[in-house]
Design a protein around this motif. Structure first.
Motif, PDB file in Angstrom:
ATOM      1  N   VAL A 397      52.372   8.013  71.592  1.00 57.99           N
ATOM      2  CA  VAL A 397      52.447   9.466  71.411  1.00 57.99           C
ATOM      3  C   VAL A 397      53.593  10.038  72.233  1.00 57.99           C
ATOM      4  O   VAL A 397      54.397  10.861  71.751  1.00 57.99           O
ATOM      5  N   LEU A 398      53.692   9.616  73.500  1.00 51.27           N
ATOM      6  CA  LEU A 398      54.756  10.131  74.367  1.00 51.27           C
ATOM      7  C   LEU A 398      56.131   9.685  73.882  1.00 51.27           C
ATOM      8  O   LEU A 398      57.093  10.475  73.881  1.00 51.27           O
ATOM      9  N   LEU A 399      56.258   8.430  73.469  1.00 50.72           N
ATOM     10  CA  LEU A 399      57.551   7.920  73.000  1.00 50.72           C
ATOM     11  C   LEU A 399      58.001   8.647  71.738  1.00 50.72           C
ATOM     12  O   LEU A 399      59.169   9.060  71.622  1.00 50.72           O
ATOM     13  N   ASP A 400      57.099   8.819  70.791  1.00 47.80           N
ATOM     14  CA  ASP A 400      57.466   9.470  69.535  1.00 47.80           C
ATOM     15  C   ASP A 400      57.869  10.932  69.744  1.00 47.80           C
ATOM     16  O   ASP A 400      58.691  11.462  68.983  1.00 47.80           O
ATOM     17  N   ALA A 401      57.283  11.566  70.765  1.00 54.16           N
ATOM     18  CA  ALA A 401      57.599  12.968  71.045  1.00 54.16           C
ATOM     19  C   ALA A 401      58.764  13.130  72.019  1.00 54.16           C
ATOM     20  O   ALA A 401      59.146  14.262  72.332  1.00 54.16           O
ATOM     21  N   GLY A 402      59.311  12.017  72.488  1.00 57.36           N
ATOM     22  CA  GLY A 402      60.376  12.103  73.490  1.00 57.36           C
ATOM     23  C   GLY A 402      59.889  12.747  74.768  1.00 57.36           C
ATOM     24  O   GLY A 402      60.645  13.461  75.453  1.00 57.36           O
ATOM     25  N   ALA A 403      58.626  12.484  75.120  1.00 61.28           N
ATOM     26  CA  ALA A 403      57.986  13.188  76.231  1.00 61.28           C
ATOM     27  C   ALA A 403      57.619  12.280  77.398  1.00 61.28           C
ATOM     28  O   ALA A 403      56.811  12.665  78.254  1.00 61.28           O
ATOM     29  N   VAL A 404      58.186  11.074  77.462  1.00 61.35           N
ATOM     30  CA  VAL A 404      57.905  10.196  78.598  1.00 61.35           C
ATOM     31  C   VAL A 404      58.503  10.818  79.864  1.00 61.35           C
ATOM     32  O   VAL A 404      59.690  11.141  79.891  1.00 61.35           O
ATOM     33  N   PRO A 405      57.712  11.028  80.929  1.00 63.62           N
ATOM     34  CA  PRO A 405      58.246  11.650  82.150  1.00 63.62           C
ATOM     35  C   PRO A 405      59.383  10.825  82.746  1.00 63.62           C
ATOM     36  O   PRO A 405      59.216   9.645  83.039  1.00 63.62           O
ATOM     37  N   ARG A 406      60.537  11.428  82.937  1.00 61.83           N
ATOM     38  CA  ARG A 406      61.676  10.707  83.477  1.00 61.83           C
ATOM     39  C   ARG A 406      61.638  10.605  84.997  1.00 61.83           C
ATOM     40  O   ARG A 406      62.538  10.016  85.611  1.00 61.83           O
ATOM     41  N   SER A 407      60.616  11.177  85.613  1.00 64.14           N
ATOM     42  CA  SER A 407      60.436  11.032  87.063  1.00 64.14           C
ATOM     43  C   SER A 407      59.849   9.681  87.431  1.00 64.14           C
ATOM     44  O   SER A 407      59.808   9.323  88.617  1.00 64.14           O
ATOM     45  N   LEU A 408      59.406   8.889  86.442  1.00 64.09           N
ATOM     46  CA  LEU A 408      58.713   7.632  86.714  1.00 64.09           C
ATOM     47  C   LEU A 408      59.629   6.607  87.370  1.00 64.09           C
ATOM     48  O   LEU A 408      60.807   6.481  87.027  1.00 64.09           O
ATOM     49  N   SER A 409      59.052   5.862  88.306  1.00 66.07           N
ATOM     50  CA  SER A 409      59.720   4.701  88.890  1.00 66.07           C
ATOM     51  C   SER A 409      59.129   3.402  88.353  1.00 66.07           C
ATOM     52  O   SER A 409      59.798   2.365  88.358  1.00 66.07           O
ATOM     53  N   ALA A 410      57.855   3.446  87.920  1.00 66.54           N
ATOM     54  CA  ALA A 410      57.188   2.251  87.411  1.00 66.54           C
ATOM     55  C   ALA A 410      56.106   2.678  86.432  1.00 66.54           C
ATOM     56  O   ALA A 410      55.626   3.814  86.471  1.00 66.54           O
ATOM     57  N   ALA A 411      55.728   1.736  85.558  1.00 66.69           N
ATOM     58  CA  ALA A 411      54.745   2.055  84.527  1.00 66.69           C
ATOM     59  C   ALA A 411      54.004   0.788  84.117  1.00 66.69           C
ATOM     60  O   ALA A 411      54.483  -0.328  84.318  1.00 66.69           O
ATOM     61  N   VAL A 412      52.829   0.993  83.515  1.00 68.68           N
ATOM     62  CA  VAL A 412      52.024  -0.107  82.978  1.00 68.68           C
ATOM     63  C   VAL A 412      51.569   0.274  81.580  1.00 68.68           C
ATOM     64  O   VAL A 412      51.088   1.390  81.354  1.00 68.68           O
ATOM     65  N   VAL A 413      51.734  -0.667  80.652  1.00 67.00           N
ATOM     66  CA  VAL A 413      51.125  -0.537  79.335  1.00 67.00           C
ATOM     67  C   VAL A 413      49.842  -1.342  79.383  1.00 67.00           C
ATOM     68  O   VAL A 413      49.870  -2.570  79.469  1.00 67.00           O
ATOM     69  N   ARG A 414      48.709  -0.657  79.381  1.00 64.41           N
ATOM     70  CA  ARG A 414      47.419  -1.318  79.549  1.00 64.41           C
ATOM     71  C   ARG A 414      47.192  -2.342  78.445  1.00 64.41           C
ATOM     72  O   ARG A 414      47.245  -2.008  77.268  1.00 64.41           O
ATOM     73  N   GLU A 415      46.933  -3.576  78.859  1.00 60.84           N
ATOM     74  CA  GLU A 415      46.843  -4.657  77.880  1.00 60.84           C
ATOM     75  C   GLU A 415      45.429  -5.123  77.611  1.00 60.84           C
ATOM     76  O   GLU A 415      45.137  -5.579  76.514  1.00 60.84           O
ATOM     77  N   ARG A 416      44.562  -5.063  78.589  1.00 61.03           N
ATOM     78  CA  ARG A 416      43.240  -5.642  78.409  1.00 61.03           C
ATOM     79  C   ARG A 416      42.546  -5.051  77.178  1.00 61.03           C
ATOM     80  O   ARG A 416      42.322  -3.859  77.077  1.00 61.03           O
ATOM     81  N   GLY A 417      42.236  -5.937  76.213  1.00 61.30           N
ATOM     82  CA  GLY A 417      41.615  -5.501  74.977  1.00 61.30           C
ATOM     83  C   GLY A 417      42.597  -4.997  73.937  1.00 61.30           C
ATOM     84  O   GLY A 417      42.193  -4.567  72.859  1.00 61.30           O
ATOM     85  N   GLN A 418      43.914  -5.039  74.250  1.00 65.48           N
ATOM     86  CA  GLN A 418      44.924  -4.547  73.331  1.00 65.48           C
ATOM     87  C   GLN A 418      45.711  -5.721  72.740  1.00 65.48           C
ATOM     88  O   GLN A 418      45.718  -6.825  73.277  1.00 65.48           O
ATOM     89  N   ASP A 419      46.407  -5.455  71.657  1.00 66.04           N
ATOM     90  CA  ASP A 419      47.205  -6.477  71.007  1.00 66.04           C
ATOM     91  C   ASP A 419      48.483  -6.717  71.795  1.00 66.04           C
ATOM     92  O   ASP A 419      49.232  -5.773  72.102  1.00 66.04           O
ATOM     93  N   ARG A 420      48.765  -7.995  72.132  1.00 62.75           N
ATOM     94  CA  ARG A 420      49.935  -8.323  72.965  1.00 62.75           C
ATOM     95  C   ARG A 420      51.250  -7.903  72.299  1.00 62.75           C
ATOM     96  O   ARG A 420      52.156  -7.401  72.960  1.00 62.75           O
ATOM     97  N   ALA A 421      51.367  -8.114  70.990  1.00 61.03           N
ATOM     98  CA  ALA A 421      52.613  -7.756  70.311  1.00 61.03           C
ATOM     99  C   ALA A 421      52.893  -6.268  70.436  1.00 61.03           C
ATOM    100  O   ALA A 421      54.038  -5.846  70.689  1.00 61.03           O
ATOM    101  N   THR A 422      51.857  -5.447  70.283  1.00 65.49           N
ATOM    102  CA  THR A 422      52.024  -4.003  70.422  1.00 65.49           C
ATOM    103  C   THR A 422      52.407  -3.640  71.837  1.00 65.49           C
ATOM    104  O   THR A 422      53.281  -2.787  72.074  1.00 65.49           O
ATOM    105  N   VAL A 423      51.762  -4.287  72.805  1.00 70.50           N
ATOM    106  CA  VAL A 423      52.039  -4.010  74.214  1.00 70.50           C
ATOM    107  C   VAL A 423      53.494  -4.323  74.553  1.00 70.50           C
ATOM    108  O   VAL A 423      54.197  -3.538  75.197  1.00 70.50           O
ATOM    109  N   VAL A 424      53.975  -5.488  74.117  1.00 70.47           N
ATOM    110  CA  VAL A 424      55.359  -5.882  74.403  1.00 70.47           C
ATOM    111  C   VAL A 424      56.342  -4.926  73.738  1.00 70.47           C
ATOM    112  O   VAL A 424      57.354  -4.541  74.337  1.00 70.47           O
ATOM    113  N   ALA A 425      56.059  -4.530  72.515  1.00 68.56           N
ATOM    114  CA  ALA A 425      56.957  -3.619  71.804  1.00 68.56           C
ATOM    115  C   ALA A 425      57.063  -2.276  72.525  1.00 68.56           C
ATOM    116  O   ALA A 425      58.167  -1.736  72.700  1.00 68.56           O
TER     117      ALA A 425
END
Length: 452
Positions: A397-425
């Motif tokens: 949602v954030l990526l499609d809206a161009g709304a990812v906070p640019r103040s970030l220094s680090a991030a995690v795409v939560r993987e547990r229970g999620q599809d690995r291919a989607t997470v990597v993408a």
């Protein structure tokens, strides 16, 4: 990215992985409604994280040893993997290779933390000491008594010159406290580096700690103590109004002069509101934040008049808050000017709105279980975020809206229970926003139960 220059050709084949996948399938696989199973893990040259029956106590399986030997031959530290296994045994295996922009997690098969800013550390390790213009030495600091006591205990010691003391101050960029200057005027603390181990022992016994020569004085570097992002981003430390020591990872005013054999002993030139200039503190080697008061003055330390005050940690309200999952009922209950870390957990009350915490001055970390945000776009209104952990759908949602906070220094795409291919993408899209190295992935197909 699939099959782009895989770094280890000997493992880019399904056969070496099949025994590992069978072990995981007999352990604790995630079973899907269609009968397929998902397993994931991480194998490194010196460790492994797999959900096996019997756990680590069952020893290292031969299948894991085989993969580790191959990693060692290829000089690859570790590889993360996940597999989708159909009831027929047809399997899609995804291998994720090490990436310099990803901090691999300890003990988790997850993808890891995306370090978006090269060399960045969590905010507590970047925090500078508050000014202490009114700080003065403790009343117990007695220069004459200190010098007399030291000369009685080490009568044949040779002291440093004023030029040597001034050189140490210039190197450190600070003015050493008078008590520490008295100590070094009595003894240079020459030891093993000058071939006089017995002098080092005598001086250390006189002070009560192993002490360093004047030229070995150094300040405590916060970066050298920093924790991994996975834990450090959700860590908090404060300085209570009566604290003797400021809540810091390090300070140019923490001047290390000795050790108790493991922890560092320092004089403190940036004390807390309840402390004194030149007090003695202990920097615990097992802790990555804070320091403990040892004595109000160097004189007190030498005379055995220690006054301990534990380090000031504060990993609960109001600095750190968890909402949902049996903790706070809603985000409004967590809203406080001192809030630094907010975690949203799946449970009663989810999803949650972020309106009550928008505009809070210290909020730097948000972690949210998938499905716990009522409106992911509200994240864009948290202007000071340094670390953000979301599920892939919320990141999308954030990526499609161009709304990812640019103040970030680090991030995690939560993987547990999620599809690995989607997470990597999703992870690679985030890395691209910061022009960071991308994650390489290799996809293999095979049959886990071939016919005899």
């Amino acid at each position: 990215m699939i099959d782009r220059r895989p770094p280890l050709s000997s493992l880019c084949d399904f056969a070496p992985w099949a025994p590992v996948l069978r072990l995981l399938l007999a352990g604790y696989p995630e079973i899907r409604p269609d009968g397929s199973a998902r397993v994931a893990g991480r194998i490194g040259r010196h460790g492994w994280s797999l959900a096996l029956r019997g756990g680590m106590s069952s020893g290292r399986p031969p299948a894991v040893k085989h993969v580790q030997r191959a990693l060692a031959r290829g000089r690859v530290e570790e590889v993360a993997f996940s597999a989708e296994i159909m009831p027929t045994g047809r399997t899609t295996l995804r291998l994720v290779w090490p990436c310099p922009a990803v901090e691999a997690p300890d003990g988790y098969p997850d993808l890891g933390v995306l370090v978006l800013v090269d060399g960045a550390v969590p905010e507590p390790w970047r925090r500078l000491p508050d000014p202490v213009p009114g700080a003065v030495p403790a009343p117990s600091a007695d220069l004459e008594l200190l010098e007399r006591t030291l000369r009685e205990r080490i009568p044949d010691a040779v002291g440093a010159t004023e030029e040597e003391i001034a050189a140490a101050e210039a190197r450190l960029g600070v003015t050493l406290p008078d008590e520490l200057k008295v100590f070094y005027r009595v003894t240079r603390v020459h030891g093993e580096d000058r071939g006089d181990f017995h002098e080092l022992v005598r001086v250390s016994e006189a002070v009560g700690y192993e002490v360093y020569a004047l030229e070995h004085l150094e300040s405590v570097d916060p970066g050298a103590r920093h924790s991994r992002w996975r834990f450090g981003a959700t860590d908090a430390i404060v300085t209570p109004p009566d604290a003797a020591v400021q809540g810091l990872a390090g300070s140019s005013g923490w001047i290390v002069f000795g050790s108790n054999g493991g922890d560092e002993i320092a004089v403190d030139l940036t004390p807390g509101p309840g402390g004194h200039l030149g007090q003695v503190i202990l920097v615990d080697h097992e802790q990555s934040l804070g320091a403990e008061l040892v004595a109000d003055s160097f004189t007190d330390m030498v005379l055995g008049r220690e006054r301990r005050q534990p380090l000031a940690r504060h990993n609960d309200l109001p600095a750190v808050a968890e909402v949902g999952g049996g903790d706070l009922p809603d985000v409004r209950a967590a809203a406080h000017a001192a809030l630094e870390v907010l975690s949203l957990r799946a449970g009663d009350g989810a999803p949650f709105g972020l309106a009550p915490v928008i505009g809070l001055p210290r909020l730097r970390t948000l972690t949210a279980d998938p499905g716990t945000l009522a409106d992911p776009l509200e994240v864009a209104e948290l202007a000071g975020l340094d670390f953000l952990e979301l599920g892939p759908q919320e990141w999308r949602v954030l990526l499609d809206a161009g709304a990812v906070p640019r103040s970030l220094s680090a991030a995690v795409v939560r993987e547990r229970g999620q599809d690995r291919a989607t997470v990597v993408a999703v992870a690679n899209e985030l890395l691209a926003l910061w022009d960071r190295p991308r994650i390489d992935e290799t996809v293999l197909e095979g049959d886990l139960f071939p016919e005899a």
